[in-house]
Write an enzyme that holds these catalytic residues in place. Structure first.
Site, short mmCIF file in Angstrom:
data_model
loop_
_atom_site.label_atom_id
_atom_site.label_comp_id
_atom_site.label_asym_id
_atom_site.label_seq_id
_atom_site.Cartn_x
_atom_site.Cartn_y
_atom_site.Cartn_z
N GLU A 24 42.64 -103.53 -6.65
CA GLU A 24 42.09 -102.84 -5.52
C GLU A 24 40.79 -103.41 -4.99
O GLU A 24 39.84 -102.70 -4.87
CB GLU A 24 42.14 -101.29 -5.61
CG GLU A 24 43.60 -100.58 -5.65
CD GLU A 24 43.95 -100.62 -4.22
OE1 GLU A 24 43.38 -100.86 -3.33
OE2 GLU A 24 45.38 -100.59 -4.41
N ASP A 25 40.65 -104.78 -5.10
CA ASP A 25 39.53 -105.59 -4.64
C ASP A 25 38.43 -105.44 -5.37
O ASP A 25 37.12 -105.75 -4.94
CB ASP A 25 39.18 -105.06 -3.09
CG ASP A 25 40.14 -105.65 -2.10
OD1 ASP A 25 40.67 -106.54 -2.21
OD2 ASP A 25 40.32 -104.59 -0.99
#
Lengths: 357, 1136
Positions: free
Chosen positions: B747-748
């Site tokens: 998630e980044d």
């Protein structure tokens, strides 16, 4: 002794660097992996027989050597120990008496911490939280720089860090000044003797490794007065204690011409390589490309970039041959660093053995 | 301007490289030129006009007594302190909470005298108020100063100015976007009816005129009339009694006449045939008392509405309604045209139909209102004095000019942002805003922002959509996300917003060039074929038989510099009109003029520019470059590059990257990115930490985020160099490996190298201001600071205090340490106490403590003492904190790819390349496919080539053809030359196992920004803590150390799960349990009598039926509140 078939031997000893991705990167560690073919994958005698180290380059701060006949895990262990576990001395505590420069106290202290010191850490002991700073575990530097009013701006360089062999000169604030005026005022350190009296330091006094590292810049009227205490530590805790700028290895490149390459194609191949791995040799049936300097290969994969060229050239790495480079920050010469790393690994092994037995 | 030397020395190629014009343009005009120019226009010209128009105050008691303003001017920024005039600098104002303002001087002529003896006297330099001065404007002390002089004044040379300093805070007056005034807009209303509307704006008033078509009939709609009026009635009322004349004026085309027929019939049906009848008809429709300005005779009310409100900007001179009739006819014709052909409809969102109101205009509005108020007040006061039968003292009119009202009014408006002028029916909120100083680029973006006038809640997409006419004028990327998306815009790099220009000479010039005057034309001739109407700033001047010839003549005059460079000439073939515009608020941009597709700029011009003998203005004056506004662009054929020019081409763009604004200009290769990513970066660049200005450490901002080691991006753009981002960077070049590592990068999230952090990557300084005021009290006592005590309870917390009782700079402060050892007098009211002061016993200790989380330390950066606006001593502390990145801190690249730090990993565990390069951070490759930020990949390649060659690479938008962006092919070649793979993918060894990774890893430097969101400011947990007094429930919010609420939905989950004990605990025991005494008899709450040790019900007057029960305190409170409202809640208790 039976030999492995060629394709298996290749898998066992080489990493193939294909154009899209490397294959066979993981070594086969299990000693009985090829037992069915009667081949012992790893054995100690082979290691004793084959292991060798050859130094290619050695300067004051840098060493490059070949380490042959060893597993990647072990080579990596040395690299890791060099980066994280070989101790050095670095400034850990900074007592700032005056700092009117633009650079903030914390930043100044951080910068001081990162300055490599020219001192053998083996002569010192680790200082734990409860230890008093003494001549065995602490080196004290003083720095007093000032830019006079009206003078042009000046730069404080690391050579202005002055070693104070007798310990701190800053007096500890005491609650009762009148108790014993005769007694020596206490400072932030409790040295029992001056460090310069020790034979190791009387000849070469302690200083920063490089005299020209910028610590701060002062404008007219600005002043920095501080005392920096260096202690022993390891890179695991903070990168400033890492004795190396970096340490790494690469596996020995092996460039193989799978087919003979002649004439125009050969010239093309020579031109392709930016690091001149290939040369041209005149042979009976024309001009033939040969691999002249495989060591120079940086694995840019230009030679196999074009469609079909992987039929001619194979890029490989030798799995048990490491070109190891150590860039020392200067506290210890690079070759000593490596022996230190070996010693640490030895200690670790011994510890495991004693724990197990 | 920071232009790379190499580039300057490079020979100019065959296609003339016009890039050099941009720095020259920005040097001459600056980035906030529109603000400065509009303010300068106001203080030099506008204010004089306002004063000249309202220059006379005459007493209504004695008309011979008057005061006349002769001249007005603005002095140097200064302030009067204790009778001494002190000059002000902006930095001084910021630090000491003052307003950077200059006195407004007027020369007055007034009647003075006493006892009938009057004498006319002239007074010079009477101050009527103080005008806030825009920084870098012509009255600012910074005007025309060079870098060294600015430094001496404590000012940053890169700061663009264009804002005000009011009460120590910097305020920007945002540009206000409006629909343009005095222009006919044809549109469709909600019911689908065709509507032609004109918003008229004159010096006197603003009005809106709508002509709409309903069921084939045409009506007029004005607020002053109760209902819609048939348009033919209106025409008749204005004296066009003959229907034929109306039809002629609209145009004799039978299609028009047939469309007009229903309206004509309706009019006839109403029995209106003459002007008199029409006026009588209108009279019945006039809203009662809606028009107080109308004169007393009833008959003329309809007339006066038609004269003053209906299309108000067309003035009626000597009761000649003909221009108005023609204007109305033109409106009708435009409408009918649109009815017949939907293409003739106007687009409200078209930038050419928009005007941007700038700070100068806004302030001028406010000033006019305040000035008029001041005059009427002066008059009122003078009358009051004069009407007294016996006055002894000498009368002096100039005494009654109160200077506070103007100063305070301007100051209040600027500091609150509420623009309120009843006279002009202006009431706007949020016009001025506090200048964002989080990052340099943030403040640059703030001064170029445009605020919309529409309400944000409307669910129409039209105004939010990207308009093709925005090209080159407004940045297509820079707009916020969320409710104001697409409404708030930003100017592009080279845009200029015009200011008003003198109309008179232009009008007479038009007539000289052969415009036939309106007065001389019959209705028939108006729309005769092969002649065009000439419309000047919304006024119909007349017609011209050779429109092309006329417009060419106008343009030639403009290029020769005979008329203003911002006058726009636009031939609208469809409407058969020539529009000449010289009004303020139009956006325009410079373009290179081309003759038959050949650029007028030749290489020798550029060489002269490089040699410094030619300036941007010379280019303008020599007719090589001209400004085109959005409308005139429609008459031009603009080629992007010289090579693309066709014989018909009239103009050539200077550089394509100038279509982007300042914020979007930072993005390298934005033209390779998915468009929303650029928009995200525009928002994020404003939150990036870095340097704010050169004087950042001398400023006292309430909150300041700085990066310890900010860097200049390896991959720069031309915009970066032009705005000075390379000097005040907000990020660091991090070596990034795009690979998956450790699982803490989903998630980044990004994985960071601990050694890089040790060496200073992402290290930042957070500074907060803490002001402490020493209060003065009404009994002449005041707070005081005393020396710290060495002993006693407080001694431990006073270690950081100096002998003066104030903490010294450089001291490390823990939570609860005393910052100022303050004492306050016990008695602060009542009779004044003599100056001798109070004895020590009369003071109580009120030390100021530092508040903050326990265990966290801050450092005192700076302490300044100054006096605040109430003349109290104010001590301001700057508290500093140095932070290194930790898990949860937010980082972002320049491509709208934000992520938090997921984990921090030792360097030896990180992968290492064959050259010993170890990445600073690892980014997950899943960030790429869905985001499509190809620009980021090219940035990595370009930076990698940059570090290997030692040359900054460029990535300006659309820059590949003109050489302002390096091509991927050449970058790849460079990489190969230095032994890297052409794709940027390296052979990496795992740091953990030591063997090579099974893939080549895309690795290289990317410029990363640290954003201001840090976990340290956000993390929050609590076990026990404060409670709200009234409900006894835990407080809310992190700042109050509040509890974490089990909300409704969480409660639902627990109910559904059946976790009743947990529910009971969370909702009762952990919140506000209370033991209540309940009377079983009456069901009301009783109380516990501690003496008798029993419960007691005060309504039954007995303690017999009392039970004790547990309930939330809030519940008990509810019962009592209900009781107070005469509702009796009764509890019925039963045994369980």
């Amino acid at each position: 002794m039976p030999e492995l078939p060629e394709h298996l031997e290749l898998k066992r000893t080489r990493v193939s660097c294909n154009f899209d991705a490397p294959t066979d990167t993981e070594p086969i560690l299990y000693s009985g992996a090829y037992a069915s073919m009667g081949v012992d994958n790893t054995n100690m005698e082979d290691f004793f027989k084959n292991f060798k180290i050859k130094i290619n380059r050695l300067t004051e701060d840098e060493i490059e050597f070949d380490m042959v006949g060893i597993d990647a895990a072990l080579a990596n262990a040395f690299r890791r120990i060099l980066i994280a576990e070989v101790p050095t001395m670095a400034i850990e505590k900074v007592f700032i008496a005056n700092n009117t420069s633009v650079i903030q106290d914390e930043v100044l202290a951080h910068r001081l911490g990162l300055i490599p010191l020219n001192v053998d850490p083996r002569l010192f002991e680790y200082k734990s939280e409860k230890d008093l700073p003494n001549e065995k575990n602490t080196i004290v530097f003083g720095l007093h720089a000032r830019c006079e009013r009206g003078a042009p701006r000046n730069t404080v360089k690391s050579d202005e860090l002055k070693w104070l062999p007798n310990g701190s000169e800053f007096l500890l604030a005491t609650e009762d000044n009148d108790s014993d005026p005769a007694a020596k005022a206490r400072t932030y350190t409790s040295f029992s003797c001056g460090q310069d009296s020790l034979p190791e330091f009387s000849v070469n006094p302690i200083c920063a490794r490089h005299p020209d590292i910028t610590i701060a810049r002062l404008g007219p009227g600005q002043e920095i007065e501080l005392e920096a205490h260096a202690v022993k530590g390891v890179g695991k805790e903070h990168a400033k204690w890492s004795p190396v700028a970096t340490a790494w290895y690469r596996m020995l490149p092996e460039v193989v011409l799978l087919q003979d390459v002649y004439d125009e194609k050969a010239e093309k191949l020579v031109r392709k390589c930016p690091v001149n791995v290939f040369d041209i040799e005149d042979v009976a049936n024309g001009r033939k490309a040969v691999v002249a300097r495989p060591r120079a290969c940086t694995l840019c994969r230009e030679c196999i970039r074009e469609e079909g060229w992987d039929q001619y050239v194979a890029l490989r790495r030798k799995r048990d041959h490491f070109i190891f480079t150590i860039e020392s920050t200067g506290a210890l010469p690079p070759e000593v660093l490596f022996t230190e790393a070996v010693k640490i690994l030895e200690d670790k092994c011994e510890r495991v053995i004693t724990e197990l037995s | 301007m920071g232009i790379d030397k190499q580039f300057m020395a490079a020979p100019i190629g065959s296609a003339v490289d016009k890039f050099q014009l941009i720095p020259e343009f920005l040097k001459v005009r600056g980035l906030v030129r529109e603000h400065l120019e509009s303010y300068n226009y106001f203080v030099n010209t506008g204010i004089k006009k306002i004063v000249r128009v309202n220059n006379l105050i005459t007493s209504s008691v004695d008309p011979n007594i008057y005061l006349r303003f002769k001249d007005v001017r603005i002095g140097e920024p200064s302030v009067v302190v204790d009778g001494v005039n002190e000059k002000l600098t902006p930095q001084f104002c910021r630090l000491s909470d003052m307003t950077y303002a200059a006195p407004i001087y007027v020369n007055v002529e007034c009647v003075t005298g006493s006892h009938g003896e009057k004498e006319i006297r002239e007074k010079k330099d009477v101050i009527i108020g103080r005008m806030p001065v825009m920084l870098r404007s012509c009255y600012c002390v910074l005007h025309g100063k060079d870098e060294a002089e600015l430094a001496r004044l404590g000012e940053c040379p890169l700061d663009p100015g264009g804002y005000f300093v009011v009460k120590g805070t910097e305020k920007v007056v945002l540009m206000q976007e409006q629909l343009s005034n005095n222009r006919i807009i044809i549109d469709v209303d909600k019911k689908g009816n065709l509507i032609a509307s004109v918003t008229s704006s004159t010096a006197a008033l603003r009005s809106k005129t709508n002509i709409l078509m309903e069921k084939e009939k045409i009506y007029l709609q004005i607020n002053q009339f109760q209902t819609k009026i048939p348009i033919i009635v209106v025409m008749k009322a204005m004296g066009m009694e003959s229907d034929q004349e109306v039809v002629q004026m609209v145009g004799r085309d039978p299609r028009y006449s047939s469309l007009l027929l229903p309206s004509v019939e309706e009019c006839a049906g109403l029995g209106v045939h003459t002007q008199q009848q029409a006026l009588e008809f209108l009279e019945t429709k006039v809203k009662m008392a809606s028009y107080p300005g109308a004169s007393v005779e009833k008959e003329s009310r309809a007339m006066s509405i038609l004269r003053d409100v209906f299309i108000a900007h067309v003035l009626v001179r000597k009761n000649n309604f003909r221009p108005k009739c023609i204007y109305a006819a033109v409106m009708l014709r435009r409408m009918l045209e649109a009815f017949l052909n939907k293409d003739a409809m106007d687009d409200k969102d078209y930038v050419g139909n928009k005007r941007f109101e700038l700070s100068g205009q806004l302030i001028s509005l406010l000033f006019e209102d305040l000035f008029k108020t001041m005059i009427s007040e002066a008059k009122k006061m003078a009358d009051k004095v004069l009407s007294k039968p016996s006055r002894s003292s000498r009368f002096d009119f100039s005494q009654y000019i109160v200077k506070d009202s103007i100063s305070l009014g301007l100051e209040r408006a600027l500091s609150t942002g509420n623009w309120y002028a009843k006279r002009f029916r202006v009431d706007r909120k949020g016009v001025s805003q506090v200048l964002q100083r989080l990052s340099f680029i943030g403040s640059m973006g703030h001064v170029t922002r445009i605020q919309p006038q529409f309400e944000k809640s409307r669910k129409v997409s039209g105004p939010r959509a990207l308009q093709p006419s925005q090209w080159g004028m407004l940045c297509p990327c820079d707009t916020p996300e969320g409710e104001s998306c697409g409404l708030v815009k930003n100017l592009a790099l080279m845009t200029h917003v015009t200011t008003d220009e003198e109309e008179g000479p232009l009008i007479s010039l038009c007539y000289l060039l052969g415009v036939e005057d309106l007065q001389l034309l019959s209705g028939e001739e108006l729309h005769s074929p092969n002649s065009f109407l000439v419309i000047f700033n919304g006024l119909i001047l007349g017609k011209h038989r050779r429109p092309q010839h006329f417009s060419n003549a106008m343009r030639r005059l403009r290029r020769a510099g005979k008329i203003g460079e911002f006058v726009s000439v636009f031939v609208n073939e469809k409407q058969r009109c020539v529009y000449i515009a010289s009004d303020g608020g139009r956006v325009c941009r410079p373009l290179v003029i081309a003759d038959k597709g050949v650029s007028r700029i030749k290489w020798h011009h550029m060489k002269e520019l490089l040699d410094g003998v030619r300036t941007f203005d010379d280019f303008l004056r020599d007719g090589l470059i001209e400004y085109l506004d959005v409308n005139e662009e429609n008459n031009a054929l603009i080629a992007l590059y010289e090579g693309d020019a066709l014989p018909e081409t009239t103009h050539i763009e200077i550089e394509p990257f100038t279509i982007l604004g300042v914020c979007a200009g930072l993005i390298p290769f934005p033209h390779h990115n998915q468009s929303p990513r650029n928009t995200y970066q525009c928002a994020m660049g404003k939150q990036a930490m870095g340097n704010i200005s050169y004087n950042q450490l001398c400023r006292m901002d309430t909150l300041l985020y700085l990066l310890v080691y900010p860097q200049r991006p390896l991959l720069t753009t031309r915009t970066i160099e032009l705005v000075g981002y390379d000097k005040l960077g907000a990020g660091q070049n991090a070596t990034v490996a795009v690979m998956s590592y450790s699982g803490y990068d989903i998630e980044d999230a990004i994985v960071m190298n601990k050694s890089s952090l040790d060496r200073g990557f992402g290290r930042c300084i957070v500074m907060k201001k803490k002001p402490i005021v020493l209060q003065k009290y009404e009994n002449n006592t005041s707070d005081r600071i005393i020396r710290p005590t060495k002993e006693g309870y407080f001694a431990e917390r006073m270690q950081t205090l100096d002998y003066d009782g104030i903490t010294a700079p450089g001291e490390i402060i823990r939570s609860d340490d005393i910052l100022v050892n303050k004492e306050t007098p016990m008695i602060t009211r009542g009779p004044t106490i003599s100056s001798g002061g109070l004895p020590d016993s009369q003071y109580k200790r009120t030390p100021v403590k530092s508040v903050g989380p326990v265990g966290q330390t801050t450092v005192v950066e700076r302490v300044i003492c100054c006096s605040d606006k109430n003349n109290n001593l104010c001590i301001k502390f700057m508290m500093r904190e140095t932070r290194r990145p930790e898990v949860g801190d937010k980082f972002s690249s320049r491509h709208g790819q934000k992520g938090v730090c997921g984990t921090i990993i030792q360097q030896e565990d990180f992968p290492v390349s064959e050259r010993g390069i170890c990445p600073d951070l690892i980014m997950n490759p899943h960030g790429f496919p869905s985001r499509m930020t190809v620009g980021k990949m090219i940035e990595l390649l370009g930076s990698k080539a940059g570090v290997s060659t030692g040359r900054f690479h460029y990535g300006s938008a659309f820059g590949e053809p003109s050489g302002h962006a390096d091509k991927v092919e050449t970058i790849s070649e460079t990489l190969v030359k230095h032994g890297f793979s052409y794709s940027g993918k390296d052979f990496l060894y795992s740091g953990i196992t030591g063997s090579p990774l099974q893939a080549y890893i895309f690795m290289g430097p990317i410029y990363y920004q640290k954003l201001k969101h840090m976990v340290l400011d956000k993390m929050h947990a609590r076990a026990m803590g404060p409670r709200v007094m009234m409900t006894r429930q835990p407080t809310e919010g992190r700042s109050r150390n509040g509890g974490l609420r089990v909300g409704e939905m969480e409660r639902d989950c627990l109910i559904a799960y059946g976790a009743s004990s947990l529910l009971y605990e969370r909702l009762m025991l952990s919140s506000d349990p209370f033991e209540a005494q309940v009377c079983r008899a009456c069901g009301l709450l009783g109380y516990y009598n501690h003496k008798l040790k029993t419960g007691f019900c005060s309504s039954c007057r007995s303690g017999n039926n009392i039970s004790t029960m547990k309930l939330p305190y809030a519940c008990k409170l509810l019962f009592q509140e209900l009781q107070s409202m005469n509702i009796v809640p009764r509890l019925k208790l039963a045994e369980v």
